[in-house]
Design an enzyme around this catalytic site. Sequence first.
Site, PDB file in Angstrom:
ATOM      1  N   ASP A 101       0.856  -1.179   0.000  1.00  0.00           N
ATOM      2  CA  ASP A 101       0.000   0.000   0.000  1.00  0.00           C
ATOM      3  C   ASP A 101       0.899   1.239   0.000  1.00  0.00           C
ATOM      4  O   ASP A 101       1.323   1.717  -1.057  1.00  0.00           O
ATOM      5  CB  ASP A 101      -0.911  -0.065   1.229  1.00  0.00           C
ATOM      6  N   PHE A 150     -10.332  -0.531   1.106  1.00  0.00           N
ATOM      7  CA  PHE A 150      -9.828  -1.505   2.076  1.00  0.00           C
ATOM      8  C   PHE A 150     -10.323  -2.904   1.716  1.00  0.00           C
ATOM      9  O   PHE A 150     -11.524  -3.154   1.680  1.00  0.00           O
ATOM     10  CB  PHE A 150     -10.228  -1.127   3.502  1.00  0.00           C
TER      11      PHE A 150
HETATM   12  P1  IMP Z   1       2.278  -0.615   3.624  1.00  0.00           P
HETATM   13  O1  IMP Z   1       3.425  -0.690   4.579  1.00  0.00           O
HETATM   14  O2  IMP Z   1       1.480   0.653   3.791  1.00  0.00           O
HETATM   15  O3  IMP Z   1       2.653  -0.864   2.186  1.00  0.00           O
HETATM   16  O4  IMP Z   1       1.239  -1.692   4.043  1.00  0.00           O
HETATM   17  C1  IMP Z   1       1.439  -3.018   3.959  1.00  0.00           C
HETATM   18  C2  IMP Z   1       0.617  -3.753   4.999  1.00  0.00           C
HETATM   19  O5  IMP Z   1      -0.550  -3.005   5.389  1.00  0.00           O
HETATM   20  C3  IMP Z   1       0.107  -5.039   4.446  1.00  0.00           C
HETATM   21  O6  IMP Z   1       1.017  -6.073   4.721  1.00  0.00           O
HETATM   22  C4  IMP Z   1      -1.211  -5.221   5.154  1.00  0.00           C
HETATM   23  O7  IMP Z   1      -0.989  -5.868   6.391  1.00  0.00           O
HETATM   24  C5  IMP Z   1      -1.686  -3.831   5.458  1.00  0.00           C
HETATM   25  N1  IMP Z   1      -2.692  -3.346   4.472  1.00  0.00           N
HETATM   26  C6  IMP Z   1      -2.557  -2.367   3.558  1.00  0.00           C
HETATM   27  N2  IMP Z   1      -3.672  -2.204   2.835  1.00  0.00           N
HETATM   28  C7  IMP Z   1      -4.545  -3.124   3.288  1.00  0.00           C
HETATM   29  C8  IMP Z   1      -5.892  -3.478   2.915  1.00  0.00           C
HETATM   30  O8  IMP Z   1      -6.541  -2.920   2.018  1.00  0.00           O
HETATM   31  N3  IMP Z   1      -6.446  -4.500   3.607  1.00  0.00           N
HETATM   32  C9  IMP Z   1      -5.792  -5.165   4.601  1.00  0.00           C
HETATM   33  N4  IMP Z   1      -4.546  -4.881   4.967  1.00  0.00           N
HETATM   34  C10 IMP Z   1      -3.919  -3.860   4.320  1.00  0.00           C
END
Ligand code: IMP
Length: 177
Positions: A101, A150
Amino acid sequence: MINDIKDVIANKEQIENICSKLGKKIEMDYQDKFPIFIGLLKGCQPFMSDLLKSINCYCEIEYMKVSSYAGTKTTGKLNIKVDTNVDVKDRNIIIIDDIVDSGITASNVIQLFIDRGAKSVEFCALLDKPEGRLTDITVKYVGMNVPNEFVVGYGLDYNEKYRNLPFIGILKEEIYK
Ligand code: IMP
Ligand code: MG
């Protein structure tokens, strides 16, 4: 549980196709490289298990537990809850996660294994949410892109729920707003 889902983004069959396609790509790239797959718990769990079944090459499997999320929001930093003690010196590493994300998890974990002396480090995620990006990372292995909503299921959670859904769906906003 199922009534909390607004739309299905990928059903069982689509997920299977994604896993086998992505697996074959990784298999070609890592044939003689004896990679270490490091899964990020808990979200990696069903994806990693399905993905690895379609990769026909010698490899090792490790896990670590990290988090950067609270509810539906990124906290902006990576918290290592359980580390791996595998020696990555001069090894080819592929980190496996459910979704990228903001990219904070991916960029921090990649840097961690570079600092530990890995020969190469790539990231593989079932899903990519490019609109959420706060870092300039591009992920080499991605199953599919998803809109900036989400999503839950097939390992992805909202406050630890929905990981056991056999498909990936968009969570209704009223559940978390
Ligand atoms: P980042 O560090 O922001 O890239 O997020 C990565 C982590 O955030 C993932 O491993 C998920 O655990 C969580 N995450 C991000 N977006 C979502 C979503 O839409 N649904 C569920 N978990 C998410
Ligand atoms: Mg996760």
